[in-house]
Design an enzyme around this catalytic site. Structure first.
Site, PDB file in Angstrom:
ATOM      1  CB  ILE A  62      -0.933   0.018   1.231  1.00 34.22           C
ATOM      2  CG1 ILE A  62      -1.704  -1.307   1.354  1.00 34.22           C
ATOM      3  CG2 ILE A  62      -1.867   1.218   1.174  1.00 34.22           C
ATOM      4  CD1 ILE A  62      -2.573  -1.657   0.162  1.00 34.22           C
ATOM      5  CD  GLU A  63       3.019   4.860  -4.299  1.00 36.06           C
ATOM      6  OE1 GLU A  63       3.565   5.894  -4.683  1.00 36.06           O
ATOM      7  OE2 GLU A  63       2.790   3.879  -5.052  1.00 36.06           O
ATOM      8  CB  ILE A  64      -0.166   6.745   2.001  1.00 38.29           C
ATOM      9  CG1 ILE A  64      -0.813   5.518   2.636  1.00 38.29           C
ATOM     10  CG2 ILE A  64      -0.979   8.015   2.272  1.00 38.29           C
ATOM     11  CD1 ILE A  64      -2.207   5.226   2.164  1.00 38.29           C
TER      12      ILE A  64
END
Length: 129
Positions: A116-118
């Site tokens: 997951i990339e924010i």
């Protein structure tokens, strides 16, 4: 022909656990659809959740997802929030390129190993208009 993305799908071991994680860590709304299916609603898009073997038309595997989600928070705010939630960061903040230009990204894995990339789009440089 194509004008946007409606939804993507992540394959997880336990849909209840995945829903709880995303609601707690990212504050996303968990919604039901098609009877008993569940998804994570993010603005006008959603992430559908499935278990291994639930969808026979694809070659899904648990933990092979890689998703970039946008935020308006600063990287420091995101890091502080993830730390408060006990979520280890695997990389970042780091400069990357999003669909519309430069972004600053922070990466972590969900309980199933999906990456997951924010990310936040970098503010424009130069004097204020």
């Amino acid at each position: 022909m194509i004008r946007g993305i409606d939804h993507i799908v992540l394959t997880v071991r336990d849909i209840d656990a995945a829903c709880a994680f995303y609601a707690r860590v990212l504050g996303v709304e968990v919604v039901a659809f098609a009877g008993t299916r569940r998804a994570l609603q993010i603005g006008g898009q959603k992430i559908n959740l499935q278990t291994l073997g639930q969808e026979t038309r694809n070659h899904a595997a648990i933990g092979c997802g890689d998703v970039c989600l946008l935020t308006d928070q600063s990287p420091e705010q995101v890091l502080a929030h993830l730390a408060a939630q006990g979520v280890p960061v695997t990389e970042g903040p780091v400069a990357k390129t999003g669909a519309r230009g430069p972004i600053t990204s922070i990466y972590f894995n969900d309980p199933d190993g999906n990456l997951i990339e924010i990310a936040r789009y970098d503010p424009p440089h130069g004097p204020a208009a």
